[in-house]
Design a protein around this motif. Structure first.
Motif, mmCIF file in Angstrom:
data_model
loop_
_atom_site.group_PDB
_atom_site.id
_atom_site.type_symbol
_atom_site.label_atom_id
_atom_site.label_comp_id
_atom_site.label_asym_id
_atom_site.label_seq_id
_atom_site.Cartn_x
_atom_site.Cartn_y
_atom_site.Cartn_z
ATOM 1 N N LEU A 1 19.994 1.407 -13.514
ATOM 2 C CA LEU A 1 18.738 1.457 -12.766
ATOM 3 C C LEU A 1 18.988 2.068 -11.401
ATOM 4 N N VAL A 2 18.269 3.127 -11.099
ATOM 5 C CA VAL A 2 18.314 3.760 -9.781
ATOM 6 C C VAL A 2 16.906 3.711 -9.213
ATOM 7 N N ALA A 3 16.781 3.147 -8.030
ATOM 8 C CA ALA A 3 15.472 3.027 -7.387
ATOM 9 C C ALA A 3 15.578 3.484 -5.945
ATOM 10 N N PHE A 4 14.761 4.451 -5.566
ATOM 11 C CA PHE A 4 14.665 4.930 -4.191
ATOM 12 C C PHE A 4 13.281 4.551 -3.670
ATOM 13 N N SER A 5 13.243 3.903 -2.510
ATOM 14 C CA SER A 5 11.964 3.591 -1.864
ATOM 15 C C SER A 5 12.033 4.098 -0.434
ATOM 16 N N ASP A 6 11.092 4.948 -0.053
ATOM 17 C CA ASP A 6 11.150 5.543 1.277
ATOM 18 C C ASP A 6 9.970 5.121 2.131
ATOM 19 N N GLY A 7 10.183 5.167 3.443
ATOM 20 C CA GLY A 7 9.194 4.731 4.403
ATOM 21 C C GLY A 7 9.625 3.464 5.097
ATOM 22 N N ALA A 8 9.124 3.257 6.297
ATOM 23 C CA ALA A 8 9.543 2.111 7.107
ATOM 24 C C ALA A 8 9.204 0.784 6.441
ATOM 25 N N ASP B 1 0.832 -1.199 0.000
ATOM 26 C CA ASP B 1 0.000 0.000 0.000
ATOM 27 C C ASP B 1 0.871 1.255 0.000
ATOM 28 N N GLY B 2 0.524 2.193 -0.855
ATOM 29 C CA GLY B 2 1.232 3.465 -0.903
ATOM 30 C C GLY B 2 2.526 3.454 -1.691
ATOM 31 N N LEU B 3 2.861 2.341 -2.320
ATOM 32 C CA LEU B 3 4.147 2.257 -3.018
ATOM 33 C C LEU B 3 4.258 3.254 -4.160
ATOM 34 N N LEU B 4 3.145 3.537 -4.824
ATOM 35 C CA LEU B 4 3.195 4.445 -5.970
ATOM 36 C C LEU B 4 3.723 5.817 -5.573
ATOM 37 N N GLU B 5 3.484 6.211 -4.328
ATOM 38 C CA GLU B 5 3.971 7.511 -3.861
ATOM 39 C C GLU B 5 5.349 7.398 -3.193
ATOM 40 N N ARG B 6 5.772 6.189 -2.897
ATOM 41 C CA ARG B 6 7.008 6.002 -2.121
ATOM 42 C C ARG B 6 8.170 5.479 -2.951
ATOM 43 N N LEU B 7 7.936 5.209 -4.225
ATOM 44 C CA LEU B 7 8.976 4.661 -5.088
ATOM 45 C C LEU B 7 9.333 5.664 -6.176
ATOM 46 N N ALA B 8 10.616 5.826 -6.428
ATOM 47 C CA ALA B 8 11.107 6.651 -7.529
ATOM 48 C C ALA B 8 12.125 5.830 -8.307
ATOM 49 N N VAL B 9 12.064 5.920 -9.639
ATOM 50 C CA VAL B 9 12.898 5.064 -10.480
ATOM 51 C C VAL B 9 13.397 5.828 -11.699
#
Length: 297
Positions: free
Chosen positions: A269-276, A27-35
């Protein structure tokens, strides 16, 4: 304008994979992932020759240890301009910062790059000078004139327990001065390292040697902090070669990776995922890399 040629088929595929990952209980990954994802048609690509796609790639996100890639590149730039002396302790710190992600080594590099040191709070002119010096890496990045670097912030050390004294004051009351990178900025820097796109070829070669990761299962098992397991490298096809810098803390799991597939085709490929939740998710980045590496369009 991106440093690569946007590809509509890649974009549609990337969006589909991200939505599939989000639907799998994230849940919420669409807002927490940058690629940022770039592919190259030749086994010896030059800077700016890739085609790619992105998701949230302009968002400024706390990069955790991925910022160490910036500091390593800055150190080679300073050396190239004779702003730092070539010495074994500098090279040892650079190696430990990238290969082992040492925060202590990073602290020394930031001190050397900016002529500052940690300590108790400062006042007046001394404090103003310290802050100007600490922003020297940002000044250098802005001077490159790359639009991807326009809003980044790379002026803080990395910590285990956190900053104290003047370092904590410099973060700002609400941590508004924390380091910040986008996946677009990180990808452009990593591409420059891998394609000799900014520094001298010998300097880029030294950086590539630091970034090289083993995908051998036995070597990974012997090193629990290998920056492969739980990150992008764990999803790559067998026989791939990998260069990367991961970042992980309680509220972030990031990776910046360049690989060569067994057939010799490079990809970035650069992927940032934020949040616990993302920080704890050891399958997210490997699965993303697995799906993107399988793309045949």
């Amino acid at each position: 304008m991106a440093f690569y040629r946007p590809d509509q088929v890649m974009q549609e595929y990337l969006v589909a994979q991200i939505k599939r990952l989000a639907a799998d209980g994230r849940d919420g990954l669409l807002e927490r992932l940058a690629v940022t994802w770039v592919r190259y048609d030749t086994d010896q690509p030059v800077t700016g020759s890739g085609q790619g796609a992105a998701w949230g790639d302009q968002r400024q996100i706390y990069p955790a240890s991925v910022v160490k890639l910036i500091y390593a590149m800055a150190a080679e730039a300073w050396l190239q301009q004779d702003l730092l002396p070539e010495e074994p302790e500098l090279r040892r710190a650079m190696r430990d910062m990238i290969a082992d992600s040492s925060n202590d080594a990073t602290g020394l590099l930031v001190d050397l790059l900016t002529g500052t040191t940690s300590g108790p709070a400062l006042q007046g002119e001394a404090w103003e000078l310290w802050q100007r010096q600490r922003r020297l890496v940002n000044d250098w990045l802005q001077g490159l004139g790359w639009p991807e670097l326009e809003h980044v912030n790379c002026c803080q050390k990395t910590w285990g327990d956190g900053p104290f004294g003047r370092e904590r004051v410099f973060y700002g009351v609400d941590l508004e001065n924390r380091n910040a990178l986008s996946t677009a900025a990180t990808a452009r820097v990593l591409e420059a390292v891998m394609t000799d796109g900014l520094l001298s070829p010998p300097a880029c070669q030294r950086l590539r040697e630091l970034l090289a990761r083993s995908l051998d299962q036995a070597q990974r098992a012997a090193d629990p902090e290998n920056q492969v397991d739980g990150f992008l490298g764990a999803g790559l096809p067998e026989g791939s070669r990998l260069w990367s810098k991961a970042g992980w803390m309680s509220k972030a799991r990031h990776d910046a990776a360049w690989w060569r597939a067994p057939d010799g085709s490079p990809a970035l490929l650069v992927a940032f995922s934020d949040g616990a939740a993302c920080a704890k998710d050891e399958q997210l980045l490997p699965e993303l890399a697995r799906q993107l590496a399988a793309f045949k369009g």
